[in-house]
Design a protein around this motif. Structure first.
Motif, PDB file in Angstrom:
ATOM      1  N   MET A 497      44.365 -13.277  51.889  1.00 12.84           N
ATOM      2  CA  MET A 497      45.368 -12.254  52.197  1.00 12.84           C
ATOM      3  C   MET A 497      46.725 -12.515  51.558  1.00 12.84           C
ATOM      4  O   MET A 497      47.579 -11.620  51.515  1.00 12.84           O
ATOM      5  N   ILE A 498      46.975 -13.740  51.071  1.00  7.78           N
ATOM      6  CA  ILE A 498      48.254 -14.025  50.414  1.00  7.78           C
ATOM      7  C   ILE A 498      48.088 -14.350  48.940  1.00  7.78           C
ATOM      8  O   ILE A 498      49.069 -14.644  48.262  1.00  7.78           O
ATOM      9  N   SER A 499      46.861 -14.300  48.456  1.00  6.66           N
ATOM     10  CA  SER A 499      46.650 -14.540  47.035  1.00  6.66           C
ATOM     11  C   SER A 499      47.442 -13.516  46.219  1.00  6.66           C
ATOM     12  O   SER A 499      47.403 -12.321  46.516  1.00  6.66           O
ATOM     13  N   PRO A 500      48.187 -13.953  45.206  1.00  3.81           N
ATOM     14  CA  PRO A 500      48.927 -13.001  44.375  1.00  3.81           C
ATOM     15  C   PRO A 500      48.033 -11.887  43.829  1.00  3.81           C
ATOM     16  O   PRO A 500      48.464 -10.740  43.715  1.00  3.81           O
ATOM     17  N   GLN A 501      46.800 -12.247  43.500  1.00  3.96           N
ATOM     18  CA  GLN A 501      45.861 -11.231  43.001  1.00  3.96           C
ATOM     19  C   GLN A 501      45.589 -10.178  44.067  1.00  3.96           C
ATOM     20  O   GLN A 501      45.625  -8.971  43.801  1.00  3.96           O
ATOM     21  N   SER A 502      45.319 -10.618  45.296  1.00  7.04           N
ATOM     22  CA  SER A 502      45.038  -9.686  46.387  1.00  7.04           C
ATOM     23  C   SER A 502      46.254  -8.822  46.708  1.00  7.04           C
ATOM     24  O   SER A 502      46.123  -7.623  46.979  1.00  7.04           O
ATOM     25  N   ILE A 503      47.431  -9.435  46.704  1.00  3.69           N
ATOM     26  CA  ILE A 503      48.667  -8.694  46.980  1.00  3.69           C
ATOM     27  C   ILE A 503      48.879  -7.603  45.938  1.00  3.69           C
ATOM     28  O   ILE A 503      49.211  -6.458  46.266  1.00  3.69           O
ATOM     29  N   ALA A 504      48.676  -7.951  44.661  1.00  5.14           N
ATOM     30  CA  ALA A 504      48.853  -6.972  43.582  1.00  5.14           C
ATOM     31  C   ALA A 504      47.835  -5.843  43.688  1.00  5.14           C
ATOM     32  O   ALA A 504      48.167  -4.672  43.482  1.00  5.14           O
ATOM     33  N   VAL A 505      46.598  -6.184  44.022  1.00  2.57           N
ATOM     34  CA  VAL A 505      45.545  -5.183  44.167  1.00  2.57           C
ATOM     35  C   VAL A 505      45.876  -4.215  45.305  1.00  2.57           C
ATOM     36  O   VAL A 505      45.764  -2.989  45.163  1.00  2.57           O
ATOM     37  N   ALA A 506      46.296  -4.755  46.450  1.00  5.90           N
ATOM     38  CA  ALA A 506      46.593  -3.918  47.611  1.00  5.90           C
ATOM     39  C   ALA A 506      47.771  -2.986  47.340  1.00  5.90           C
ATOM     40  O   ALA A 506      47.747  -1.812  47.735  1.00  5.90           O
ATOM     41  N   CYS A 507      48.799  -3.498  46.680  1.00  2.80           N
ATOM     42  CA  CYS A 507      49.952  -2.658  46.348  1.00  2.80           C
ATOM     43  C   CYS A 507      49.576  -1.577  45.345  1.00  2.80           C
ATOM     44  O   CYS A 507      50.046  -0.441  45.430  1.00  2.80           O
ATOM     45  N   ALA A 508      48.720  -1.931  44.402  1.00  2.00           N
ATOM     46  CA  ALA A 508      48.285  -0.952  43.409  1.00  2.00           C
ATOM     47  C   ALA A 508      47.499   0.176  44.060  1.00  2.00           C
ATOM     48  O   ALA A 508      47.697   1.358  43.767  1.00  2.00           O
ATOM     49  N   ALA A 509      46.597  -0.176  44.981  1.00  2.00           N
ATOM     50  CA  ALA A 509      45.735   0.818  45.610  1.00  2.00           C
ATOM     51  C   ALA A 509      46.503   1.791  46.489  1.00  2.00           C
ATOM     52  O   ALA A 509      46.085   2.934  46.673  1.00  2.00           O
ATOM     53  N   THR A 510      47.636   1.344  47.036  1.00  2.00           N
ATOM     54  CA  THR A 510      48.418   2.200  47.931  1.00  2.00           C
ATOM     55  C   THR A 510      49.675   2.753  47.259  1.00  2.00           C
ATOM     56  O   THR A 510      50.554   3.290  47.926  1.00  2.00           O
ATOM     57  N   ASN A 511      49.732   2.603  45.939  1.00  2.00           N
ATOM     58  CA  ASN A 511      50.854   3.137  45.155  1.00  2.00           C
ATOM     59  C   ASN A 511      52.188   2.551  45.620  1.00  2.00           C
ATOM     60  O   ASN A 511      53.182   3.260  45.752  1.00  2.00           O
ATOM     61  N   GLN A 512      52.181   1.246  45.871  1.00  2.00           N
ATOM     62  CA  GLN A 512      53.383   0.565  46.334  1.00  2.00           C
ATOM     63  C   GLN A 512      53.803  -0.539  45.370  1.00  2.00           C
ATOM     64  O   GLN A 512      54.217  -1.626  45.797  1.00  2.00           O
ATOM     65  N   VAL A 513      53.679  -0.258  44.088  1.00  6.99           N
ATOM     66  CA  VAL A 513      54.065  -1.237  43.075  1.00  6.99           C
ATOM     67  C   VAL A 513      55.541  -1.584  43.241  1.00  6.99           C
ATOM     68  O   VAL A 513      56.385  -0.706  43.401  1.00  6.99           O
ATOM     69  N   GLY A 514      55.845  -2.866  43.251  1.00  7.85           N
ATOM     70  CA  GLY A 514      57.206  -3.324  43.479  1.00  7.85           C
ATOM     71  C   GLY A 514      57.449  -3.776  44.905  1.00  7.85           C
ATOM     72  O   GLY A 514      58.486  -4.374  45.205  1.00  7.85           O
TER      73      GLY A 514
END
Length: 551
Positions: A497-514
């Motif tokens: 749940m804190i892996s940078p990869q997982s964080i980036a994936v989750a933000c991408a999927a919910t349109n929350q880049v940044g």
């Protein structure tokens, strides 16, 4: 080219060496929690730090350090980013076609309680996708679904990352366990059974914890029948499957039965007060409780089936794609690229004198066999089933690519950082400090897996990194090697749940880049809490209840 051998203790003080190796990791934590940098900026700076330390502190040849970063970045694009593109594209098709309104209403008809919707979608459906596909697809799909139901996107992503904890060890048809067995030399079935014993309590606890996060003790009391049915059914079926059927199916069967049990319960029972989201001015959301009766579902079975068809097709495709016979058949279309400039050999005490001591640096472009391809094909099939016009489908795909560009870059950066850290031996240096904790090692053993998943985003990769080290350390301390190798996988699930990869994936999927820093700060405390729980469980099994050790 002559192979370069790892140097784990360049300062002749393993603690100092580990402290230096940890600098990029510490910076990444601070970048997201204190400095609140955007994911791609934090990832880029962390990558530069890791390259500099690998070269100047750990004596890694410059060419190998740079090629490792390139290899990691490319791996971030394929297959990781490819999975996210397919998943988000499929979700957007349901929205553009108007079918997501029916999906939302059908979920609300089962339960309009937001706490139970997270259990149904984030825990159960996400668990099934993890068991079948893994590699980022579960969080991408479920977080997008919850955001479509009205959840704050970052909040939805965080809840889905936490919910995804339970099935990770048996994800993608048990690949993490299979890899742990091959690396450690221990029978994979034994590792799978032992892992299920360690994770039973955590799996049963996660639904309760999710509701506690959302609505405190009051919410836990109000939803107790649902959380108990969801968690206990998941844990029991995972245990039975891993022991008596096949560990490869443990993630799928537990999630399916848990989903079925929860759905059946909700047909005869609902909380007296429902937690709902009310949209305020400015688009913000607040939690409210009501006793209103749910509205009737004004759609036919055929309409509901059509609306859900993209996700049904997705489930079928990824399930078929991950079958060994199918995957082997499709792999004939794969292309292999060898990084000849990277010749790296492990050193003692990790090295075993076998050919596996050479780190493989091969990039496989599995165009057809990749899980992302299965998801993308499901999306294309959905275009025809939902009767989406070709022009709209192409525009939707283009919009998806534009929205994900920074997320894809972020994923590439964090994977490049992970590859440099692993290829330079810095990850092993950090692990050796934990392995040297003596009698306390059973507690710290899961933190090796936690560290490995944080660095790589994958329980599979973490097991490949540290399973041998776990087994060797256990043998030196006269502990069960099966227990410690299983602990590597069990601890790894808490780091996902804190892996940078997982964080980036989750933000991408919910349109929350940044918003990566917001999501990281939301999940990090839960990750550490879960890791401590697994550490305590492993410690108790080792010294208090050794009869629980699978043999």
């Amino acid at each position: 080219m002559q192979a370069w051998q790892h140097l784990y203790d360049p300062f002749n003080n393993i603690y100092l060496s580990a402290l230096v190796a940890t600098i990029p990791v510490i910076f990444f934590f601070l970048a997201l929690t204190v400095l609140r940098l955007k994911g791609h900026i934090a990832g880029a700076i962390t990558l530069l730090l890791s390259i500099a330390i690998a070269i100047f502190a750990f004596a890694m040849p410059v060419k190998m350090a740079l090629l490792s970063a390139v290899h990691g970045f490319i791996y971030g694009l394929w297959p990781i980013a490819w999975i996210i593109i397919g998943a988000v594209f499929l979700y957007k098709l349901t929205v553009k076609s108007g079918q997501f309104d029916i999906i939302r209403d059908s979920i609300v008809y089962i339960t309009d309680d937001k706490r139970l919707q997270v259990l149904l979608i984030g825990f159960c459906f996400g668990g099934f996708l993890e068991g079948a596909a893994g590699f980022g697809a579960p969080v991408a799909i479920t977080a997008a679904l919850l955001a479509g139901l009205g959840f704050n996107p970052v909040y939805a992503a965080g809840l889905c990352l936490i919910a995804n904890t339970a099935p990770v060890a048996f994800g993608a048809l048990g690949i993490p366990i299979t890899v742990a067995g091959s690396v450690s030399g221990i029978e994979a079935n034994s590792i799978g059974a032992m892992t299920s014993r360690q994770l039973c309590l955590l799996a049963a606890f996660v639904p309760l914890w999710i509701v506690f996060i959302m609505d405190g003790i009051k919410g836990v009391k109000e939803t107790l029948p649902a959380t108990l049915v969801t968690g206990i059914s998941f844990a029991v079926v995972q245990y039975i499957t891993a022991h008596y059927i096949s560990y490869q199916l443990a993630g799928i069967t537990s999630a399916l039965i848990s989903m079925l049990c929860l759905t059946m319960l909700l047909k005869v029972w609902q909380p007296k007060t429902n937690q709902s989201l009310q949209i305020n001015g400015g688009g913000t959301a607040s939690i409210s409780h009501s006793t209103d009766e749910k509205k009737p579902l004004n759609y036919s079975f055929q309409q509901i089936l059509l609306a859900w068809s993209p996700f049904i097709i997705l489930t079928i495709m990824v399930s078929v794609w991950t079958l060994k016979t199918i995957k082997d058949a499709l792999s004939v279309f794969s292309l292999q690229f060898i990084f000849d400039g990277i010749q790296i050999m492990k050193a003692a005490p990790v090295a075993t004198g076998a050919k596996d001591d050479f780190i493989k640096n091969i990039f496989i472009l599995d165009i057809v066999a990749a899980t992302g391809t299965a998801i993308f094909i499901a999306a294309i099939i959905s275009v025809f089933i939902l009767k989406v016009k070709p022009k709209l489908a192409l525009c939707t795909l283009w919009d998806t690519l534009k929205e994900l560009k920074w997320s894809i870059f972020s994923i590439g950066m964090v994977l490049a950082f992970a590859f440099v850290t692993n290829n330079s031996g810095m990850s092993v240096t950090m692990a050796l400090v934990l392995a040297g904790t003596g009698i306390a090692f059973p507690f710290f053993s899961p933190f090796l897996g936690w560290l490995g998943v944080f660095l790589t985003g994958s329980d599979t990769s973490a097991n490949a990194l540290f399973s041998s080290l776990q087994a060797n350390t256990a043998n030196q301390l006269d502990l069960s090697s099966t227990l410690m190798v299983a602990a590597n996988s069990s601890g790894g699930v808490t780091g996902k749940m804190i892996s940078p990869q997982s964080i980036a994936v989750a933000c991408a999927a919910t349109n929350q880049v940044g918003k990566e820093s917001d999501l990281f700060r939301f999940t990090v405390k839960h990750s550490l809490f879960f890791a401590v729980i697994v550490g305590v469980i492993n410690l108790v099994i080792c010294y208090v209840t050794p009869w629980m050790i699978y043999s």
